[in-house]
Design an enzyme around this catalytic site. Sequence first.
Site, PDB file in Angstrom:
ATOM      1  N   CYS A  68     -11.253  -8.130  -3.821  1.00  0.00           N
ATOM      2  CA  CYS A  68     -10.422  -8.650  -2.582  1.00  0.00           C
ATOM      3  C   CYS A  68     -10.800  -7.635  -1.616  1.00  0.00           C
ATOM      4  O   CYS A  68     -11.216  -6.632  -1.732  1.00  0.00           O
ATOM      5  CB  CYS A  68      -8.869  -7.481  -3.043  1.00  0.00           C
ATOM      6  SG  CYS A  68      -7.410  -6.571  -1.653  1.00  0.00           S
ATOM      7  N   CYS A 116      -7.869   5.484  10.236  1.00  0.00           N
ATOM      8  CA  CYS A 116      -6.842   5.934   8.888  1.00  0.00           C
ATOM      9  C   CYS A 116      -6.334   7.450   9.074  1.00  0.00           C
ATOM     10  O   CYS A 116      -6.521   8.903   9.094  1.00  0.00           O
ATOM     11  CB  CYS A 116      -8.012   5.993   7.665  1.00  0.00           C
ATOM     12  SG  CYS A 116      -7.242   6.217   6.234  1.00  0.00           S
ATOM     13  N   CYS A 131      -9.227  12.734   2.636  1.00  0.00           N
ATOM     14  CA  CYS A 131     -10.632  11.997   2.577  1.00  0.00           C
ATOM     15  C   CYS A 131     -11.443  12.709   3.832  1.00  0.00           C
ATOM     16  O   CYS A 131     -11.115  12.886   4.599  1.00  0.00           O
ATOM     17  CB  CYS A 131     -10.267  10.084   2.787  1.00  0.00           C
ATOM     18  SG  CYS A 131     -11.931   9.698   2.729  1.00  0.00           S
ATOM     19  N   CYS A 181      -0.938  -2.620  -6.613  1.00  0.00           N
ATOM     20  CA  CYS A 181      -2.396  -2.127  -5.912  1.00  0.00           C
ATOM     21  C   CYS A 181      -2.298  -0.624  -5.952  1.00  0.00           C
ATOM     22  O   CYS A 181      -1.056  -0.776  -5.523  1.00  0.00           O
ATOM     23  CB  CYS A 181      -2.424  -3.340  -4.405  1.00  0.00           C
ATOM     24  SG  CYS A 181      -2.431  -4.587  -4.452  1.00  0.00           S
ATOM     25  N   CYS A 204      -4.391  -3.843  -9.139  1.00  0.00           N
ATOM     26  CA  CYS A 204      -5.851  -3.543  -8.757  1.00  0.00           C
ATOM     27  C   CYS A 204      -6.053  -2.476  -8.217  1.00  0.00           C
ATOM     28  O   CYS A 204      -4.667  -2.094  -7.528  1.00  0.00           O
ATOM     29  CB  CYS A 204      -5.436  -4.985  -6.620  1.00  0.00           C
ATOM     30  SG  CYS A 204      -6.541  -4.610  -5.649  1.00  0.00           S
ATOM     31  N   ARG A 211      -4.107 -12.187   2.903  1.00  0.00           N
ATOM     32  CA  ARG A 211      -2.499 -11.825   2.741  1.00  0.00           C
ATOM     33  C   ARG A 211      -2.415 -11.234   4.325  1.00  0.00           C
ATOM     34  O   ARG A 211      -3.192 -10.641   5.275  1.00  0.00           O
ATOM     35  CB  ARG A 211      -3.138 -10.692   2.360  1.00  0.00           C
ATOM     36  CG  ARG A 211      -2.086  -9.168   1.836  1.00  0.00           C
ATOM     37  CD  ARG A 211      -2.314  -8.744   0.900  1.00  0.00           C
ATOM     38  NE  ARG A 211      -2.150  -9.076  -0.008  1.00  0.00           N
ATOM     39  CZ  ARG A 211      -2.799  -8.551  -1.401  1.00  0.00           C
ATOM     40  NH1 ARG A 211      -4.075  -7.667  -1.189  1.00  0.00           N
ATOM     41  NH2 ARG A 211      -3.264  -8.849  -2.517  1.00  0.00           N
ATOM     42  N   CYS A 264     -13.181   7.378   9.410  1.00  0.00           N
ATOM     43  CA  CYS A 264     -13.193   5.705   9.839  1.00  0.00           C
ATOM     44  C   CYS A 264     -11.648   6.034  10.580  1.00  0.00           C
ATOM     45  O   CYS A 264     -10.660   7.055  10.728  1.00  0.00           O
ATOM     46  CB  CYS A 264     -12.085   5.531   8.602  1.00  0.00           C
ATOM     47  SG  CYS A 264     -12.636   4.807   7.012  1.00  0.00           S
TER      48      CYS A 264
END
Length: 335
Positions: free
Chosen positions: A190, A62, A55, A99, A130, A262, A59
């Site tokens: 979500c 991450c 990616c 998901c 999801c 969650r 972030c």
Amino acid sequence: MPTAIRHDWSRAEVEALFSLPFNDLLFQAQTVHRAHHDPNAVQVSTLLSIKTGGCPEDCAYCPQAARYATGVKAEKLMSVEAVVARAQAAKDAGASRFCMGAAWRSPKDRDVEKVADIVSAVKALGLQTCATLGMLTQPQATRLKSAGLDFYNHNLDTAPEFYGEVIQTRDFQDRLDTLECVREAGLKTCCGGIVGMGESRAQRAGLLQTLANLPEHPESVPINQLVQVPGTPLAGTEALDPFEFVRSIAVARILMPASVVRLSAGRQAMDDALQALCFAAGANSIFYGEKLLTTGNPDVEHDRQLFQRLGLQPLQVEIEPGTVHADIVERADAA
């Protein structure tokens, strides 16, 4: 009696909730929870990384960011057949929602078409679907809905004023824009965040205030505890006090009464007593399975034993013919 749904919470009100004596906060959260949910039922989801690593974002938490040396290798999008096999295994293990996460900043239209094929195949198994694919355009969100996607995950991550300390390759407004596209497409949202990234309590309050004041409360609100991965900038951050994490769950429950809250990333590091406190504070969803994208997750058998010890029951979905969205119902044959 169900609590009124509000979208006008002030920062001072949210901070006041965080400051309540612990028992008073849990009592208020449990009261709200019981007014809107079965207090002994937990929705169970499985999360699969269908396209891992590489990616371009920065972030700071991450391990899938290409710029950080975390040992995560970039992989291509999984095939429909491979994802369906994993989804079937998740369903057999008791998951009701599947998901799918892909490490993109924003997918290309051709990527969305491939994911749409995957979504349709997974939905055909009778699972809620999801996806989390990064930033979406309106046409992309609409295409995914037409393929049978039920939920789209796009977290705010943290408070607006702390966001730039964690991410600089996209703006906070970019996240709000994607959520607007998702809502306009008719998808359920979500959306939650991560705590324990070095933010203050006031900034944790700011995250939850922003979520609660969205035009519609997210149907699912994942509260993640930072998983510190070596090689990421946030590795070595002072760990969040466990009771502060429980407070975050409780405040989320009070602010968003009808949402599913969650207990998400970081659960592997929580002992059973802490998880039980989170359920008492209003958490009523978990991720089920060995991995949560690229970090560990408690194993299925341990979760089953914990549910049994606490008298909790998993939830499943009831698919109505001809509908895209599915309602969650209690599973009559729950172990």
